[in-house]
Write a protein that holds these residues in place. Structure first.
Motif, mmCIF file in Angstrom:
data_model
loop_
_atom_site.group_PDB
_atom_site.id
_atom_site.type_symbol
_atom_site.label_atom_id
_atom_site.label_comp_id
_atom_site.label_asym_id
_atom_site.label_seq_id
_atom_site.Cartn_x
_atom_site.Cartn_y
_atom_site.Cartn_z
ATOM 1 N N ARG A 253 14.549 31.697 13.803
ATOM 2 C CA ARG A 253 13.783 32.067 15.002
ATOM 3 C C ARG A 253 12.277 31.927 14.734
ATOM 4 O O ARG A 253 11.544 31.375 15.537
ATOM 5 C CB ARG A 253 14.162 33.504 15.359
ATOM 6 N N ILE A 254 11.821 32.389 13.553
ATOM 7 C CA ILE A 254 10.392 32.279 13.224
ATOM 8 C C ILE A 254 9.992 30.796 13.118
ATOM 9 O O ILE A 254 8.942 30.385 13.605
ATOM 10 C CB ILE A 254 10.079 33.016 11.904
ATOM 11 N N ALA A 255 10.879 30.021 12.468
ATOM 12 C CA ALA A 255 10.568 28.602 12.306
ATOM 13 C C ALA A 255 10.434 27.910 13.663
ATOM 14 O O ALA A 255 9.575 27.052 13.851
ATOM 15 C CB ALA A 255 11.647 27.924 11.452
ATOM 16 N N ALA A 256 11.281 28.297 14.621
ATOM 17 C CA ALA A 256 11.207 27.679 15.949
ATOM 18 C C ALA A 256 9.876 28.011 16.626
ATOM 19 O O ALA A 256 9.272 27.170 17.296
ATOM 20 C CB ALA A 256 12.377 28.145 16.815
ATOM 21 N N GLU A 257 9.398 29.252 16.452
ATOM 22 C CA GLU A 257 8.098 29.610 17.028
ATOM 23 C C GLU A 257 6.978 28.749 16.448
ATOM 24 O O GLU A 257 6.063 28.336 17.155
ATOM 25 C CB GLU A 257 7.786 31.080 16.728
ATOM 26 N N THR A 258 7.064 28.500 15.128
ATOM 27 C CA THR A 258 6.047 27.659 14.492
ATOM 28 C C THR A 258 6.098 26.247 15.068
ATOM 29 O O THR A 258 5.065 25.623 15.287
ATOM 30 C CB THR A 258 6.276 27.611 12.972
ATOM 31 N N VAL A 259 7.313 25.762 15.302
ATOM 32 C CA VAL A 259 7.440 24.431 15.904
ATOM 33 C C VAL A 259 6.758 24.433 17.271
ATOM 34 O O VAL A 259 6.015 23.513 17.617
ATOM 35 C CB VAL A 259 8.919 24.016 16.029
ATOM 36 N N ALA A 260 7.015 25.493 18.052
ATOM 37 C CA ALA A 260 6.415 25.566 19.391
ATOM 38 C C ALA A 260 4.895 25.483 19.299
ATOM 39 O O ALA A 260 4.231 24.852 20.112
ATOM 40 C CB ALA A 260 6.829 26.868 20.075
ATOM 41 N N LYS A 261 4.337 26.121 18.281
ATOM 42 C CA LYS A 261 2.888 26.186 18.172
ATOM 43 C C LYS A 261 2.290 24.877 17.650
ATOM 44 O O LYS A 261 1.265 24.420 18.141
ATOM 45 C CB LYS A 261 2.543 27.334 17.220
ATOM 46 N N TRP A 262 2.939 24.270 16.655
ATOM 47 C CA TRP A 262 2.314 23.155 15.958
ATOM 48 C C TRP A 262 2.912 21.793 16.282
ATOM 49 O O TRP A 262 2.282 20.772 16.039
ATOM 50 C CB TRP A 262 2.383 23.374 14.441
ATOM 51 N N GLN A 263 4.164 21.760 16.708
ATOM 52 C CA GLN A 263 4.802 20.469 16.973
ATOM 53 C C GLN A 263 5.447 20.494 18.363
ATOM 54 O O GLN A 263 6.672 20.464 18.488
ATOM 55 C CB GLN A 263 5.863 20.177 15.900
ATOM 56 N N PRO A 264 4.607 20.549 19.409
ATOM 57 C CA PRO A 264 5.154 20.728 20.761
ATOM 58 C C PRO A 264 6.112 19.618 21.185
ATOM 59 O O PRO A 264 7.057 19.894 21.922
ATOM 60 C CB PRO A 264 3.902 20.764 21.638
ATOM 61 N N THR A 265 5.909 18.390 20.702
ATOM 62 C CA THR A 265 6.835 17.325 21.118
ATOM 63 C C THR A 265 8.223 17.586 20.549
ATOM 64 O O THR A 265 9.239 17.329 21.190
ATOM 65 C CB THR A 265 6.361 15.942 20.644
ATOM 66 N N LYS A 266 8.238 18.097 19.321
ATOM 67 C CA LYS A 266 9.543 18.394 18.711
ATOM 68 C C LYS A 266 10.232 19.514 19.472
ATOM 69 O O LYS A 266 11.421 19.447 19.752
ATOM 70 C CB LYS A 266 9.348 18.784 17.240
ATOM 71 N N LEU A 267 9.468 20.552 19.823
ATOM 72 C CA LEU A 267 10.075 21.669 20.539
ATOM 73 C C LEU A 267 10.662 21.204 21.876
ATOM 74 O O LEU A 267 11.783 21.563 22.228
ATOM 75 C CB LEU A 267 9.068 22.784 20.797
ATOM 76 N N ALA A 268 9.900 20.377 22.594
ATOM 77 C CA ALA A 268 10.366 19.904 23.902
ATOM 78 C C ALA A 268 11.703 19.177 23.745
ATOM 79 O O ALA A 268 12.623 19.354 24.544
ATOM 80 C CB ALA A 268 9.314 19.001 24.536
ATOM 81 N N ALA A 269 11.816 18.351 22.693
ATOM 82 C CA ALA A 269 13.059 17.609 22.489
ATOM 83 C C ALA A 269 14.182 18.533 22.028
ATOM 84 O O ALA A 269 15.317 18.429 22.498
ATOM 85 C CB ALA A 269 12.838 16.501 21.465
ATOM 86 N N MET A 270 13.859 19.459 21.107
ATOM 87 C CA MET A 270 14.882 20.382 20.615
ATOM 88 C C MET A 270 15.521 21.159 21.753
ATOM 89 O O MET A 270 16.734 21.319 21.828
ATOM 90 C CB MET A 270 14.245 21.391 19.640
ATOM 91 N N GLU A 271 14.673 21.667 22.648
ATOM 92 C CA GLU A 271 15.165 22.547 23.707
ATOM 93 C C GLU A 271 15.488 21.788 24.986
ATOM 94 O O GLU A 271 15.919 22.383 25.959
ATOM 95 C CB GLU A 271 14.126 23.644 24.007
ATOM 96 N N GLY A 272 15.213 20.493 24.996
ATOM 97 C CA GLY A 272 15.491 19.706 26.188
ATOM 98 C C GLY A 272 14.672 20.146 27.393
ATOM 99 O O GLY A 272 15.193 20.252 28.506
ATOM 100 N N VAL A 273 13.371 20.404 27.166
ATOM 101 C CA VAL A 273 12.490 20.815 28.264
ATOM 102 C C VAL A 273 11.846 19.571 28.864
ATOM 103 O O VAL A 273 11.050 18.908 28.193
ATOM 104 C CB VAL A 273 11.384 21.766 27.756
ATOM 105 N N PHE A 274 12.164 19.248 30.115
ATOM 106 C CA PHE A 274 11.623 18.029 30.713
ATOM 107 C C PHE A 274 10.352 18.235 31.549
ATOM 108 O O PHE A 274 9.405 17.478 31.407
ATOM 109 C CB PHE A 274 12.702 17.303 31.528
ATOM 110 N N PRO A 275 10.304 19.241 32.447
ATOM 111 C CA PRO A 275 9.121 19.345 33.325
ATOM 112 C C PRO A 275 7.816 19.464 32.529
ATOM 113 O O PRO A 275 7.798 20.089 31.466
ATOM 114 C CB PRO A 275 9.371 20.649 34.096
#
Lengths: 452, 338
Positions: free
Chosen positions: A240-262
């Motif tokens: 869970r902590i690692a995912a937050e770090t991804v959200a903060k520093w690697q937004p493209t990765k987070l978008a793909a991981m979570e399948g966020v399109f808008p």
């Protein structure tokens, strides 16, 4: 096929195959240390026998880990030499530290662990178990630091221009403690513990089902389940902590991981689903606003989605999404399995519940698959970058290679690794069938007589 | 002394450590098929049993140090020598597998196949190391872009083949002395003959290589012309090599082995001193050579790494010495053996 594609296939093949073994060494290292410590405290010969057996299994996984690890060390230079020139100043030092601090410790004291039973005192043998376990963990430290720097680079500056540009260290501490390294390390290590734990669970459950080595299996199962509880909960928290770090520093990765399109909206959390890249959506159950809450603590916080990026800056969405989600599902089932085992144990029914033991036998694959999927999420999700935001994978390639040469080495690797894997399974199977008793006896002469 | 030079020396120390340590176990592998019975072969294997994979760690760490201290050299060599690097690694993998699996089954065919795999992969590994060394001495075609512009077959030039054979010979000599030191009884007496033969083989190769070097690669001698006092070192080397049969004759096997280690170290020194300050000589365009001053990491990195090395290397030496101390003495076969 292009040199780039072939090199990427070869790197993923070699690194994924390699990564079957180091987690087993790390996990078994801890388990062996616990068992030998119990032996030192209680002098119970059962724990001596257990340590001996699991050390043998450790030796097998370690040998293949080293053999396939040498490949990784040189593959950065063979296929990714432009990358190596670019990052050597930073990345190379972590790799060299790994050699100096981890490998010598691990390989040296493993010799005592494997061959030193009659040559050193029990205390020195126990100390060797401790040092081997430490060595295995140190190697994870440095390689995860190096990889995390590729995810969230820090503590460096770029010197030179164009072809001669490269990253140089400005702050070693900031490089080592880059924004993602510590939580990713904790996540990797708990995954590795689980790999070891489930190997022990699987083999012990097999013995109980076959009614062989019953005392041995029961005691091993107990030790492994306890460690499994720590590791599986640790896995969830660090994930869970690692995912937050991804959200903060690697937004493209987070978008793909979570399948966020808008492009920008409060994002729903989708526990599982199907990615529809054409219509830019994920089909599946959703909890509205929950992803926003998980990442930013606010159900209405906007999450930047796939549509806000150029296609050339995005990773392959479906692969990242599936790898990540499957990993989480397996992680949850691991917690469930371990928890159920502990409930059965507390009711005194663990060793008689055959259906549960039958699940444990193939469950050895669960952490292995989850570990591979986790790394797929991390590495595929980092694309198209080899060093996030700095250097693209296509720019990191060696300049002097031809496709035929890479194809040749790729075919060789495929054949050799197939052979290695068959031999590994064959030997593991043989050691399991011999069991702890077979190892106590003069294994060689016994087998010889049996064959005549 | 500047940091570049320190790292050149440290890299040399790591690779010399590798040559001395893995040198004898590659040599044991190269001689493996000369052992006749299954018991003799197991003695050979178990003489290196507890130490061979620790020995390989010196190569892994040497590779890491090269990457960290001289990234351009690491990148150029690994990508330029692509097929040679992978052939070498495949040989090392096969060796590891052969050691690990050979004695796991009793079948004669099974064991004989792994014996051959162990021997051939050991010889080939040593040979390929020699080929790489030969090419570094001879020089390889580099461009202004620091990239290798030659071919795999170009690496197999006569001089490199000669260094390849010389490395096989020196490993056989080194390995045979190690086996003498670790065995007893009939087998021990027979291995003493191997030492004599392998010394003869090595001396022939060494003299040939030295002549070829003096005739065709004069730049290797340049540094000796500048520092004539250092001619003592090749002479010391000859004395050490001559000392080996003497110690063997007096049954001082350990001193013979130490002499052999010394000879290995001096050979590595001669190589390093000869190419200094280049790491990869460019031939035919020497101006494109990669050297320790222009192609290193930044001073900051070299400095940090020096601290790491100063903490780590004493530990490494301590582990190595204690492991060899614990496993000292004659090898025997028990239920933990290969």
């Amino acid at each position: 096929m292009s040199v780039l594609l072939l090199s990427r296939i070869q790197f993923s093949l070699t690194v994924m195959f390699h990564y079957i073994y180091p987690p087993l060494s790390i996990g078994l290292g801890v388990i062996i240390l616990v068992m030998e410590s119990i032996y030192m405290l209680t002098k119970d010969p059962l724990y001596h026998k257990m340590t001996k057996f699991w050390v043998k299994i450790f030796g097998l996984t370690f040998a293949i880990g080293v053999a396939t690890g040498i490949v990784m060390e040189f593959e950065f230079g063979t296929n990714w030499s432009t990358y190596s020139r670019y990052v050597g100043d930073v990345f190379g030092s972590a790799l060299a530290a790994e050699g100096v601090f981890a490998f010598f410790l691990e390989s040296g004291f493993l010799a005592i662990l494997l061959f030193g039973w009659d040559r050193v005192s029990p205390f020195v043998h126990w100390l060797s178990a401790l040092l081997v376990c430490l060595g295995a963990h140190f190697s994870a430290v440095w390689i995860v630091v190096a990889n995390s720097w590729m995810q969230t680079p820090a503590g460096f500056h770029i010197v030179g221009h164009g072809l001669h540009a490269r990253a140089e260290i400005t702050d070693f501490k900031a490089m080592v403690f880059n924004p993602s390294s510590m939580e990713r390390l904790a996540h990797v290590i708990s995954g590795a513990w689980l790999a070891g734990v489930f190997l022990v669970l699987s083999i012990s459950a097999y013995y109980l089902l076959k009614k062989k080595n019953v005392d041995f299996a029961k005691a091993s199962l107990k030790v492994a389940l306890m460690l499994g509880l720590i590791a599986s909960l640790g896995q969830m928290i660090t994930g869970r902590i690692a995912a937050e770090t991804v959200a903060k520093w690697q937004p493209t990765k987070l978008a793909a991981m979570e399948g966020v399109f808008p492009a920008s909206a409060p994002a729903a959390f989708c526990p599982f689903g199907i990615v529809d890249e054409k219509d830019k959506k994920v089909i599946g159950p959703k909890i509205p606003g929950f992803l926003s809450y998980l990442m930013y603590g606010d159900f209405h916080a906007p999450v930047r989605g796939i549509e806000s990026y150029k296609k050339s800056d995005l990773p392959p969405v479906a692969l990242t999404f599936y790898a990540y989600h499957l990993m989480i599902l397996i992680g949850i089932s691991i917690i469930f399995l371990v928890g159920w085992g502990l409930i059965l144990f507390s009711r005194g029914k663990l060793f008689e519940t055959r259906w549960y033991l039958k699940i444990l036998v193939p469950a050895v694959l669960l952490p292995q698959i989850a570990n591979q999927l986790g790394w797929m999420t991390a590495e595929v999700g980092r694309q198209p970058w080899i060093v996030y935001g700095l250097l693209r994978t296509s720019q990191g390639l060696s300049k002097v290679l031809s496709a035929n040469v890479v194809l040749t080495s790729l075919i060789m690797f495929t054949l050799i690794y197939l052979l290695l894997f068959v031999l590994f399974i064959f030997l593991l199977d043989q050691k399991i069938k011999q069991g702890p008793e077979g190892i106590e006896l003069q294994g060689e002469t016994q087998a010889h007589r049996a064959s005549i | 002394m500047d940091l570049h030079l320190i790292w050149f020396i440290l890299l040399g120390v790591l690779l010399t450590g590798y040559a001395i340590l893995d040198g004898f176990d590659l040599g044991v592998g190269a001689l493996h098929l000369f052992a006749r019975t299954d018991r003799e072969r197991r003695l050979m294997l178990n003489s290196i049993g507890p130490v061979w994979d620790g020995n390989e760690v010196w190569l892994v760490t040497g590779g890491g140090a090269l990457f960290a201290a001289f990234p351009d050299v690491y990148a150029t060599l690994a990508s330029g020598f692509y097929l040679a690097v992978y052939l070498l690694i495949f040989c090392l993998i096969f060796r590891a597998v052969a050691i690990e699996f050979r004695s796991k089954r009793p079948g004669a065919f099974w064991r004989r196949s792994w014996d051959v795999a162990f021997c051939v992969s050991s010889i080939l590994s040593a040979f390929l190391f020699g080929v790489v060394i030969g090419n570094l001495i001879w020089g390889v075609p580099l461009g202004a872009d620091k990239e290798f512009h030659g071919t795999f077959l170009g690496l197999l030039n006569p001089y490199a083949l000669l260094t390849g054979l010389t490395v096989v010979a020196v490993c056989m000599m080194h390995g045979s002395i190690y086996v003498v030191m670790k065995t007893q009884g009939d087998f021990h007496d027979r291995v003493r003959d191997w030492v004599r033969n392998s010394i003869i083989f090595f001396v022939i190769m060494y003299v040939t290589l030295t002549m070829a070097t003096l005739l065709y690669v004069p730049h290797m001698v340049q540094n000796f012309k500048d520092y004539p006092l250092l001619f003592i070192i090749p002479i010391a080397n000859l004395l050490l090599i001559a000392n080996i049969p003497r110690e063997i004759y007096h049954k001082k096997d350990f001193l013979a082995f130490l002499s052999s280690c010394g000879a290995m170290a001096i050979l590595m020194f001669l190589f390093g001193f000869g190419i200094f300050p280049d790491l990869v000589l460019s031939n035919p365009h020497p101006e494109f050579s990669l050297n320790i001053y222009q192609d290193s990491s930044s001073l900051a990195t070299l400095h940090i790494m020096l601290i790491i090395a100063m903490i780590g290397m004493p530990l490494v030496v301590a582990y190595t010495v204690s492991i060899y101390w614990i496993f000292r003495g004659k090898v025997s076969i028990d239920d933990h053996s290969y």
